[in-house]
Design a protein around this motif. Structure first.
Motif, mmCIF file in Angstrom:
data_model
loop_
_atom_site.group_PDB
_atom_site.id
_atom_site.type_symbol
_atom_site.label_atom_id
_atom_site.label_comp_id
_atom_site.label_asym_id
_atom_site.label_seq_id
_atom_site.Cartn_x
_atom_site.Cartn_y
_atom_site.Cartn_z
ATOM 1 N N THR A 135 -52.289 -20.184 -31.635
ATOM 2 C CA THR A 135 -51.708 -20.477 -30.320
ATOM 3 C C THR A 135 -50.270 -19.972 -30.223
ATOM 4 O OG1 THR A 135 -51.141 -22.701 -31.125
ATOM 5 C CG2 THR A 135 -53.167 -22.468 -29.867
ATOM 6 N N GLY A 136 -49.540 -20.017 -31.343
ATOM 7 C CA GLY A 136 -48.191 -19.471 -31.352
ATOM 8 C C GLY A 136 -48.196 -17.976 -31.085
ATOM 9 N N ILE A 137 -49.160 -17.259 -31.704
ATOM 10 C CA ILE A 137 -49.275 -15.819 -31.463
ATOM 11 C C ILE A 137 -49.676 -15.557 -30.013
ATOM 12 C CG2 ILE A 137 -50.589 -13.752 -32.075
ATOM 13 C CD1 ILE A 137 -50.701 -14.796 -34.936
ATOM 14 N N GLY A 138 -50.550 -16.431 -29.466
ATOM 15 C CA GLY A 138 -50.911 -16.305 -28.063
ATOM 16 C C GLY A 138 -49.705 -16.455 -27.155
ATOM 17 N N CYS A 139 -48.824 -17.407 -27.486
ATOM 18 C CA CYS A 139 -47.586 -17.580 -26.711
ATOM 19 C C CYS A 139 -46.696 -16.344 -26.827
ATOM 20 C CB CYS A 139 -46.833 -18.814 -27.198
ATOM 21 S SG CYS A 139 -47.598 -20.388 -26.754
ATOM 22 N N LEU A 140 -46.612 -15.782 -28.022
ATOM 23 C CA LEU A 140 -45.798 -14.581 -28.214
ATOM 24 C C LEU A 140 -46.339 -13.413 -27.405
ATOM 25 C CD1 LEU A 140 -45.036 -14.719 -32.056
ATOM 26 C CD2 LEU A 140 -43.464 -15.170 -30.163
ATOM 27 N N MET A 141 -47.674 -13.327 -27.296
ATOM 28 C CA MET A 141 -48.278 -12.267 -26.495
ATOM 29 C C MET A 141 -47.823 -12.380 -25.038
ATOM 30 S SD MET A 141 -52.123 -12.314 -28.104
ATOM 31 C CE MET A 141 -52.781 -11.242 -26.848
ATOM 32 N N ILE A 142 -47.740 -13.614 -24.539
ATOM 33 C CA ILE A 142 -47.278 -13.818 -23.170
ATOM 34 C C ILE A 142 -45.789 -13.488 -23.049
ATOM 35 C CG2 ILE A 142 -46.966 -15.525 -21.341
ATOM 36 C CD1 ILE A 142 -49.386 -17.016 -22.447
ATOM 37 N N VAL A 171 -56.254 -14.291 -27.711
ATOM 38 C CA VAL A 171 -56.425 -13.883 -26.329
ATOM 39 C C VAL A 171 -56.890 -15.050 -25.468
ATOM 40 C CG1 VAL A 171 -57.617 -12.269 -24.790
ATOM 41 C CG2 VAL A 171 -56.915 -11.527 -27.070
ATOM 42 N N GLY A 172 -57.757 -15.914 -26.036
ATOM 43 C CA GLY A 172 -58.270 -17.041 -25.271
ATOM 44 C C GLY A 172 -57.175 -17.979 -24.812
ATOM 45 N N PHE A 173 -56.253 -18.298 -25.706
ATOM 46 C CA PHE A 173 -55.163 -19.190 -25.334
ATOM 47 C C PHE A 173 -54.318 -18.572 -24.224
ATOM 48 C CE2 PHE A 173 -50.725 -20.521 -25.715
ATOM 49 C CZ PHE A 173 -50.860 -21.900 -25.600
ATOM 50 N N ALA A 174 -53.931 -17.305 -24.404
ATOM 51 C CA ALA A 174 -53.099 -16.640 -23.392
ATOM 52 C C ALA A 174 -53.838 -16.512 -22.067
ATOM 53 C CB ALA A 174 -52.681 -15.260 -23.903
ATOM 54 N N THR A 175 -55.121 -16.178 -22.133
ATOM 55 C CA THR A 175 -55.902 -15.977 -20.912
ATOM 56 C C THR A 175 -56.046 -17.259 -20.120
ATOM 57 O OG1 THR A 175 -57.149 -14.154 -21.888
ATOM 58 C CG2 THR A 175 -58.140 -15.268 -19.998
ATOM 59 N N TRP A 176 -56.491 -18.327 -20.798
ATOM 60 C CA TRP A 176 -56.788 -19.551 -20.052
ATOM 61 C C TRP A 176 -55.529 -20.293 -19.633
ATOM 62 C CZ3 TRP A 176 -61.144 -19.001 -18.048
ATOM 63 C CH2 TRP A 176 -62.147 -18.319 -18.731
ATOM 64 N N ILE A 229 -53.282 0.012 -20.313
ATOM 65 C CA ILE A 229 -54.205 -1.028 -20.759
ATOM 66 C C ILE A 229 -55.062 -0.526 -21.916
ATOM 67 C CG2 ILE A 229 -56.040 -0.456 -19.123
ATOM 68 C CD1 ILE A 229 -55.014 -3.979 -20.275
ATOM 69 N N ALA A 230 -55.380 0.764 -21.942
ATOM 70 C CA ALA A 230 -56.141 1.325 -23.061
ATOM 71 C C ALA A 230 -55.329 1.262 -24.351
ATOM 72 C CB ALA A 230 -56.535 2.770 -22.752
ATOM 73 N N GLY A 231 -54.027 1.555 -24.252
ATOM 74 C CA GLY A 231 -53.168 1.464 -25.435
ATOM 75 C C GLY A 231 -53.073 0.052 -25.970
ATOM 76 N N LEU A 232 -52.964 -0.916 -25.068
ATOM 77 C CA LEU A 232 -52.908 -2.317 -25.505
ATOM 78 C C LEU A 232 -54.211 -2.745 -26.147
ATOM 79 C CD1 LEU A 232 -51.025 -3.986 -22.503
ATOM 80 C CD2 LEU A 232 -50.153 -3.578 -24.815
ATOM 81 N N THR A 262 -44.018 -11.411 -24.631
ATOM 82 C CA THR A 262 -43.639 -10.002 -24.752
ATOM 83 C C THR A 262 -43.296 -9.387 -23.403
ATOM 84 O OG1 THR A 262 -45.989 -9.389 -24.660
ATOM 85 C CG2 THR A 262 -44.978 -9.585 -26.850
ATOM 86 N N SER A 263 -43.771 -10.016 -22.322
ATOM 87 C CA SER A 263 -43.458 -9.484 -20.987
ATOM 88 C C SER A 263 -42.032 -9.817 -20.555
ATOM 89 C CB SER A 263 -44.436 -10.062 -19.963
ATOM 90 O OG SER A 263 -44.311 -11.475 -19.889
ATOM 91 N N VAL A 264 -41.426 -10.818 -21.185
ATOM 92 C CA VAL A 264 -40.103 -11.267 -20.752
ATOM 93 C C VAL A 264 -39.042 -10.180 -20.929
ATOM 94 C CG1 VAL A 264 -38.268 -12.962 -21.130
ATOM 95 C CG2 VAL A 264 -40.657 -13.696 -21.101
ATOM 96 N N PRO A 265 -38.903 -9.572 -22.115
ATOM 97 C CA PRO A 265 -37.874 -8.522 -22.235
ATOM 98 C C PRO A 265 -38.133 -7.328 -21.335
ATOM 99 C CG PRO A 265 -39.267 -8.618 -24.204
ATOM 100 C CD PRO A 265 -39.568 -9.834 -23.407
#
Length: 353
Positions: free
Chosen positions: A299-306, A241-246, A221-224, A308-311
């Motif tokens: 919001t698109g970048i927020g979606c991409l942040m989410i 971060v707000g879009f991904a978080t909420w 988490i520190a690296g992220l 990134t966990s898929v692969p």
């Protein structure tokens, strides 16, 4: 005006400067070293932040007593639905601490009793303190000065505190230090819990053998968080971060009415009225759907942040028939990290995929 003005100083201090990286490295060490030290740091710097806010509130009350209410106006405010939706990101950013309490539920004493109480008390206290602080600001500063200021609390202190004004930047720095420490302390437990459920790499399930801290999860988490510092624009980062978080929290809260209907027999030690999750889901739709139209890039970048966990999930978890060379490479990497960090999992020192 939103409560974000109260937090702007704290977030401005989290800019992409070397000191930000150094503070994260120090806090990573503290969180890896001992949980008691991490909680002590959190308590001390929270008290420092509250002391600064109470000083601002006290001087604001004195200004109100003198009749300084000329800046209490709603002239030239933006009332468009899109502007309101985006403003919620900034406002909710200051109140997001309640969510982190859920990450450390395993380390709470009597969580069934203390978790709801802690969330209720903290949300009430934060709402009162931030509201009074905003009122204090506008007894001295105009809305234009607040919007244009890089550090609202510092500007306010320079106007009223005299020689004592130097203390506010110190308290702001202490507050950011405590805020980052709180995120490292709590979010690392989220990574640890996810890995224990088989949703993340095994190395994140491991505990340091002498300090009993989730060292790999803390370092992850520190690296992220350091990666996020590469974004120099604070407003854009809040939108990412707000879009991904909420969105994530909204989907989680949606599980409450769904499971209440589909799994009524489940044990529910903490039970809430369905009105609250329904209202929360509706509010989440408002603060996530509307910004998609206004700021599609963020919001698109927020979606991409989410996404990134898929692969990561498919490669390390869902993919069962991995080739032998891949399995051996992952096991070797996991064991090497275990030796470097002196960590072991629940099943002992051996690693598997």
């Amino acid at each position: 005006m939103s409560c974000y003005e109260v937090e702007r100083d704290f977030r401005r201090a989290e800019s992409c400067e070397p000191s930000s990286y150094q503070s994260r490295m120090l806090l990573t060490f503290i969180n890896c070293w001992d949980v008691k030290w991490a909680t002590m740091v959190q308590d001390c710097f929270t008290y420092a932040k509250l002391f600064a806010l109470f000083a601002i509130i006290a001087t604001g009350c004195y200004q109100l007593f003198l009749g300084h209410t000329e800046h209490f106006t709603f002239d030239n405010n933006k009332t468009e639905v899109t502007s309101l939706a985006l403003s919620f990101y900034s406002g909710l950013f200051a109140y997001n601490g309640w969510n982190y309490l859920n990450f450390i539920i395993e380390e709470l004493k009597d969580p069934i009793r203390n978790l709801p109480r802690a969330i209720a008390i903290s949300c009430t206290l934060v709402t009162i303190v931030y509201t009074l602080t905003n009122i204090a600001f506008y007894t001295t500063l105009s809305p234009k000065e607040v919007l244009e200021s890089e550090a609202v609390a510092v500007l306010y202190a320079n106007r009223l505190f005299g020689w004592f004004a130097w203390t506010i930047p110190v308290f702001v720095a202490m507050s950011t230090f405590g805020a980052v420490n709180g995120v490292l302390l709590t979010s690392s437990r989220l990574f640890y819990a996810g890995a224990c459920e088989g949703q993340m790499p095994e190395i994140l399930t491991m505990i340091q053998i002498s300090r009993l801290t989730p060292t790999p999860a803390v370092i992850c988490i520190a690296g992220l968080s350091m990666l996020y510092l590469t974004v120099s624009e604070i407003y854009a980062l809040i939108n990412y971060v707000g879009f991904a978080t909420w969105l994530s929290i909204g989907v989680s809260v949606l599980c409450v009415p769904v499971l209440r209907y589909t799994k009524p027999e489940l044990a529910r030690p903490i039970r809430v009225n369905l009105v609250f999750p329904v209202l929360y889901v509706l509010a989440t739709l408002f603060v996530t759907v509307v910004p998609m139209v206004v700021t599609p890039v963020e919001t698109g970048i927020g979606c991409l942040m989410i996404l990134t966990s898929v692969p990561v999930y498919f490669v390390f978890i869902a993919w069962k028939n991995k080739p032998k060379f891949f399995v051996n490479a992952v096991v070797s990497c996991t064991r090497a990290l275990q030796k470097v960090m002196l960590v072991v999992g629940k099943s002992g020192p051996s690693a598997s995929v």
